[in-house]
Design a protein around this motif. Structure first.
Motif, PDB file in Angstrom:
ATOM      1  N   ASN A  35      13.716   8.873  -1.028  1.00 11.02           N
ATOM      2  CA  ASN A  35      12.692   9.532   0.289  1.00 11.02           C
ATOM      3  C   ASN A  35      11.630   8.605   0.912  1.00 11.02           C
ATOM      4  N   PHE A  36      11.641   8.973   2.307  1.00 13.22           N
ATOM      5  CA  PHE A  36      10.488   7.790   2.907  1.00 13.22           C
ATOM      6  C   PHE A  36       8.966   7.716   1.945  1.00 13.22           C
ATOM      7  N   VAL A  37       8.951   6.672   1.960  1.00 15.10           N
ATOM      8  CA  VAL A  37       7.343   6.097   1.828  1.00 15.10           C
ATOM      9  C   VAL A  37       6.354   5.740   3.220  1.00 15.10           C
ATOM     10  N   ILE A  38       5.633   6.819   3.251  1.00 14.26           N
ATOM     11  CA  ILE A  38       4.698   7.030   3.866  1.00 14.26           C
ATOM     12  C   ILE A  38       3.128   6.799   3.043  1.00 14.26           C
ATOM     13  N   ALA A  39       1.762   5.370   3.148  1.00 18.89           N
ATOM     14  CA  ALA A  39       1.553   5.022   2.670  1.00 18.89           C
ATOM     15  C   ALA A  39       0.025   4.641   3.474  1.00 18.89           C
ATOM     16  N   ALA A  40      -0.686   5.590   3.139  1.00 21.11           N
ATOM     17  CA  ALA A  40      -1.950   5.185   4.093  1.00 21.11           C
ATOM     18  C   ALA A  40      -3.142   4.999   3.900  1.00 21.11           C
ATOM     19  N   ILE A  41      -3.204   3.195   4.000  1.00 21.93           N
ATOM     20  CA  ILE A  41      -4.570   2.496   3.282  1.00 21.93           C
ATOM     21  C   ILE A  41      -5.705   3.256   4.082  1.00 21.93           C
ATOM     22  N   ALA A  42      -6.214   3.245   2.865  1.00 21.65           N
ATOM     23  CA  ALA A  42      -8.165   3.618   3.256  1.00 21.65           C
ATOM     24  C   ALA A  42      -9.158   2.592   3.622  1.00 21.65           C
ATOM     25  N   ASP A  43      -8.656   2.030   2.081  1.00 25.00           N
ATOM     26  CA  ASP A  43      -9.907   0.243   1.855  1.00 25.00           C
ATOM     27  C   ASP A  43      -8.341  -0.187   1.074  1.00 25.00           C
ATOM     28  N   GLY A  44      -9.461  -1.203   1.696  1.00 22.66           N
ATOM     29  CA  GLY A  44      -8.716  -2.678   0.688  1.00 22.66           C
ATOM     30  C   GLY A  44      -7.745  -3.041   1.976  1.00 22.66           C
ATOM     31  N   VAL A  45      -6.558  -3.933   1.093  1.00 21.61           N
ATOM     32  CA  VAL A  45      -5.315  -4.605   1.279  1.00 21.61           C
ATOM     33  C   VAL A  45      -4.578  -4.294   0.642  1.00 21.61           C
ATOM     34  N   GLU A  46      -3.058  -3.359   0.965  1.00 20.92           N
ATOM     35  CA  GLU A  46      -2.025  -4.040   0.147  1.00 20.92           C
ATOM     36  C   GLU A  46      -0.668  -5.196   0.110  1.00 20.92           C
ATOM     37  N   VAL A  47      -0.576  -5.480  -0.325  1.00 16.46           N
ATOM     38  CA  VAL A  47       0.452  -6.693  -0.035  1.00 16.46           C
ATOM     39  C   VAL A  47       2.244  -6.246  -0.778  1.00 16.46           C
ATOM     40  N   PHE A  48       3.018  -6.235  -0.041  1.00 15.76           N
ATOM     41  CA  PHE A  48       4.244  -5.857  -0.522  1.00 15.76           C
ATOM     42  C   PHE A  48       5.512  -6.441   0.258  1.00 15.76           C
ATOM     43  N   HIS A  49       6.394  -6.983  -0.917  1.00 19.73           N
ATOM     44  CA  HIS A  49       7.159  -7.575  -0.302  1.00 19.73           C
ATOM     45  C   HIS A  49       8.735  -7.200   0.696  1.00 19.73           C
TER      46      HIS A  49
END
Length: 276
Positions: A35-49
């Motif tokens: 499926n599609f990924v729709i990830a909504a960041i509330a706090d902090g930071v995500e790093v993804f390659h």
């Protein structure tokens, strides 16, 4: 700071996976989603390659990944990241695109990171509505969020080319691995059976699928494990059925791709099917 995650479904959003999590030390290995990924960041930071480089999504941003697109995930700051995510199926996104945008065919997201606090809030409202059993709100808000993101960042889904000889060999190798998931051949035997060398196959497979055959196989095993868990099969039986040595191996790989252990994943599915 404790890590916590919930991965679930809501009957009134068929086929849509939902996730709410806070991670600090969690590392997602290279994997894909149907499926599609729709990830909504509330706090902090995500790093993804993604797409050959590291992408950074901080508070107020969304990490957007198209189906079958290899990516990873980890914290970008010491305190980790907190986020909510929805995983709509391809047909749902295509239906929304046809109804509300000028995009036709199979739509996808152009950029993997979009700064849009309003869309972030919409995603979290979808999760809240699902938690509260508000079907009308959950369905409406999901459609509004997907429409907004397609209008901001939508385009034709990139097509994977399989025209070259190397790509055709890689596609045949994938078919063999799907068929022999429980007892796969070694790279040398797989290559010999396809009339090529191990390194040529490794290079062609990575070029076409974004990861080497062994990583693709682990991802495929986890995908099949999810489908078996959804039917109520016990995790210990699932581990053997998909080719893992035992349940601890399933637990480790499953958590590094899905974000929760298989037992927790299955309990949420049972709650959907049997709300008692």
């Amino acid at each position: 700071m404790n890590e916590r995650a919930r991965h679930w479904q809501y009957d009134e959003l068929p086929g849509v996976d939902l996730l709410r999590a806070r991670y600090v030390r969690k590392t997602f290995v290279r994997h894909t989603h149907e499926n599609f990924v729709i990830a909504a960041i509330a706090d902090g930071v995500e790093v993804f390659h993604h797409g050959g480089g590291d992408q950074y999504a901080g508070a107020g941003a969304l990490a957007l990944v198209n189906p079958d697109t290899p990516h990873t995930g980890r914290a970008g700051v010491p305190e980790g990241w907190r986020y909510g995510a929805v995983y709509p199926p391809v047909d749902v996104v295509a239906e929304i695109a046809a109804e509300t945008t000028a995009l036709r065919g199979t739509p996808g997201f152009v950029s993997p990171v979009v700064d849009d606090p309003y869309a972030v809030a919409l995603v979290h409202r979808v999760l809240r509505a699902a938690d509260e059993g508000d079907a009308l709100a959950a369905d409406t808000l999901l459609r509004v969020a997907v429409t907004r993101l397609l209008r901001l960042n939508g385009g034709p889904m990139p097509r994977r080319e399989v025209r070259t000889a190397g790509a055709r060999v890689a596609a045949r190798a994938r078919a063999v691995l799907e068929e022999r998931m429980v007892r796969p051949p070694t790279l040398e035997r797989l290559a010999a059976g396809l009339g090529t060398s191990p390194f040529a196959l490794l290079r062609a497979f990575r070029d076409l699928y974004g990861m080497p055959p062994h990583a693709w196989l682990t991802n495929a095993r986890v995908g099949r494990a999810r489908r078996l868990l959804d039917t109520g099969t016990a995790p210990s039986e699932v581990a053997v059925a998909v080719g893992f040595t035992d349940q601890p191996h399933l637990n480790r790989h499953f958590s590094r791709i899905v974000g929760v252990p298989p037992g927790a994943y299955q309990r949420e599915r049972k709650n959907v099917q049997d709300p008692r």
